[in-house]
Write a protein that holds these residues in place. Sequence first.
Motif, short mmCIF file in Angstrom:
data_model
loop_
_atom_site.label_atom_id
_atom_site.label_comp_id
_atom_site.label_asym_id
_atom_site.label_seq_id
_atom_site.Cartn_x
_atom_site.Cartn_y
_atom_site.Cartn_z
N SER A 196 0.86 -1.20 0.00
CA SER A 196 0.00 0.00 0.00
C SER A 196 0.89 1.24 0.00
O SER A 196 2.06 1.20 0.39
CB SER A 196 -0.90 0.01 1.23
N TYR A 197 0.30 2.37 -0.41
CA TYR A 197 1.08 3.60 -0.44
C TYR A 197 1.49 4.02 0.97
O TYR A 197 2.57 4.56 1.20
CB TYR A 197 0.27 4.71 -1.10
N ARG A 198 0.60 3.77 1.92
CA ARG A 198 0.91 4.07 3.33
C ARG A 198 2.16 3.32 3.78
O ARG A 198 3.05 3.90 4.41
CB ARG A 198 -0.31 3.70 4.18
N LYS A 199 2.22 2.04 3.47
CA LYS A 199 3.38 1.24 3.88
C LYS A 199 4.64 1.69 3.14
O LYS A 199 5.73 1.75 3.71
CB LYS A 199 3.12 -0.24 3.61
N THR A 200 4.46 2.07 1.88
CA THR A 200 5.61 2.52 1.09
C THR A 200 6.21 3.79 1.68
O THR A 200 7.44 3.94 1.76
CB THR A 200 5.17 2.78 -0.37
N ILE A 201 5.34 4.74 2.10
CA ILE A 201 5.83 5.97 2.72
C ILE A 201 6.62 5.66 3.99
O ILE A 201 7.71 6.22 4.23
CB ILE A 201 4.64 6.90 3.04
N CYS A 202 6.11 4.74 4.80
CA CYS A 202 6.80 4.38 6.04
C CYS A 202 8.16 3.74 5.74
O CYS A 202 9.16 4.05 6.39
CB CYS A 202 5.94 3.41 6.85
N VAL A 203 8.18 2.86 4.73
CA VAL A 203 9.45 2.21 4.36
C VAL A 203 10.45 3.24 3.86
O VAL A 203 11.64 3.21 4.20
CB VAL A 203 9.20 1.12 3.30
N ASP A 204 9.97 4.20 3.05
CA ASP A 204 10.85 5.26 2.55
C ASP A 204 11.46 6.06 3.70
O ASP A 204 12.65 6.43 3.66
CB ASP A 204 10.08 6.21 1.63
N MET A 205 10.64 6.36 4.72
CA MET A 205 11.16 7.11 5.86
C MET A 205 12.27 6.35 6.57
O MET A 205 13.33 6.90 6.90
CB MET A 205 10.02 7.42 6.84
N LEU A 206 12.04 5.07 6.78
CA LEU A 206 13.04 4.26 7.48
C LEU A 206 14.31 4.10 6.65
O LEU A 206 15.42 4.18 7.17
CB LEU A 206 12.44 2.90 7.84
N GLN A 207 14.15 3.88 5.36
CA GLN A 207 15.32 3.73 4.49
C GLN A 207 16.12 5.02 4.41
O GLN A 207 17.35 4.99 4.26
CB GLN A 207 14.89 3.29 3.10
N GLY A 208 15.43 6.17 4.52
CA GLY A 208 16.12 7.44 4.47
C GLY A 208 16.72 7.85 5.81
O GLY A 208 17.35 8.90 5.90
N GLY A 209 16.50 7.06 6.83
CA GLY A 209 17.05 7.36 8.14
C GLY A 209 16.21 8.32 8.95
O GLY A 209 16.68 8.87 9.96
N TYR A 210 14.95 8.52 8.56
CA TYR A 210 14.08 9.46 9.27
C TYR A 210 13.27 8.70 10.32
O TYR A 210 12.04 8.59 10.24
CB TYR A 210 13.16 10.17 8.29
N HIS A 211 13.95 8.18 11.31
CA HIS A 211 13.29 7.32 12.28
C HIS A 211 12.32 8.10 13.18
O HIS A 211 11.25 7.60 13.55
CB HIS A 211 14.33 6.60 13.14
N LYS A 212 12.68 9.33 13.51
CA LYS A 212 11.80 10.14 14.33
C LYS A 212 10.52 10.50 13.57
O LYS A 212 9.42 10.48 14.13
CB LYS A 212 12.53 11.41 14.78
N SER A 213 10.66 10.83 12.30
CA SER A 213 9.49 11.13 11.47
C SER A 213 8.58 9.92 11.35
O SER A 213 7.35 10.03 11.43
CB SER A 213 9.93 11.59 10.08
#
Length: 476
Positions: A63-80
């Motif tokens: 889902s797009y929701r899951k994709t956004i979350c994965v992108d955040m984690l891969q980019g190192g934006y753990h707090k976001s």
Amino acid sequence: MTTLPPVPMPRPKLASLARQKLPCSPRTIPRSQLIKEKDGIDHYLEVNFKGLSKEEVAAYRNSYRKTICVDMLQGGYHKSFTELFALMEKWDALREAARVRSIFWLQRPLEEQPDKLDHFYYYLTRAEVAERKEFFEDVYNNLYALACYFNHSEDKWVRNHFYERCFQIAQLIKVDGGKKEAEARGHMGLLFEEEGQLLEAAEHYEAFHQLTQGRIWKDEAGCGLNLLACESLLRIYRLLADKMLENKDYKQAIRILIKASEIAKEGNNKKMEGEASYYLGLAHLAAGEYETALTFLNTYSEISTVLDDDLGLGRAYEAIAKVLQSQGKMTEAIKYLKHVVKILKNNLQFLDAVKASTMLGDIYNEKGYYNKASAYFQQAFDTTAELTNIPLMEETKVHYGIAKAHQMMLTVNSYIESTDLTSLDYLLSWKESRSNITPDPVTRESRRATLASLYETSEHLEELNGFPDNVPKNDT
């Protein structure tokens, strides 16, 4: 608060691929269509497998929701990610708890609103990068942009979350002289005001006002922050005073409205100063301090006249009429109310004109001048009928009916007291005209005029009596 203009949303590769599956549809997709789409994706992957990475494959399947979350984690934006995940959990919990009885249930799930997810990703990640560098003003701006974006009735809890975040960050900003903290205080005051927590709202508005004193700061719409602080503080003080007046705590209500009046004068805004005098006058009226009330209400009428504010002048005259009525000065009260009706009709404020006409009718009816009372009640009733305001029309109809009954009773009593055959004939003819009995052909014309003569006699009696102040009501 001004909504910021939309900004272009750069997306990472994974999210861009996932967007190709959008827009999501809120309707239920048939199972056969889902199978067909899955078969098409599988065939595409089979043919082009060598050209796709595991992440790109996931972008098509997730889902797009899951994709956004994965992108955040891969980019190192753990707090976001942590903040977004908590918001999504609350979003789902609110919808589930509310079910069909709330706007939360009517909303689409967050995964079906990719634009909102894009805004979360864009501004949260930018805020996190700025926070790492301790650029707190940039953190504030990004969080405030999210608060503006979610400033809708169904999303206000999200807006409030970012107001609180802005307030926390604003206190870390030391290079702007306190401007961001002042703005954040204003937003927090609004938050508590909307939730009905007036004392907490007043605390934030007072801090907002204190921080902006002597400053020429302006918001993004060009409005002075000190003026906004004065307006907000006056509004919350009035709400607090209303609560105190309901509890008959007149001294405390007057005390807080005096503070509001002082702030209005400081704001150098005549309209605001006039309204502060108006509410202070109403408080003194409620406390029974009529002369003091008149002083403040006259100040409001003078300011309204200078500003050419007809509606303000109408409000002032109406309040002055109430004071005069409480003092028993009915002639003066009527004079002011007649001005109110004229002003309101000229400004097409018909509902308020109905209220003023009803007040006039009540005064005349109370003093026993039923013809004039009927005239004003009829005026009010006709206006509500034209506006097709059914509840108000029913109310004015009752007033009108009571006044007409009083009007007729005055004349009937006069005929009864006459104790002669002519008066008795008039009464019998009137009784017949109100029933289904056919009038005698010989006296048909004279009896037709009987009902009109009843009203004419009543009007003549009122003209003889006049309308002195403090006259007791006519006994019927």
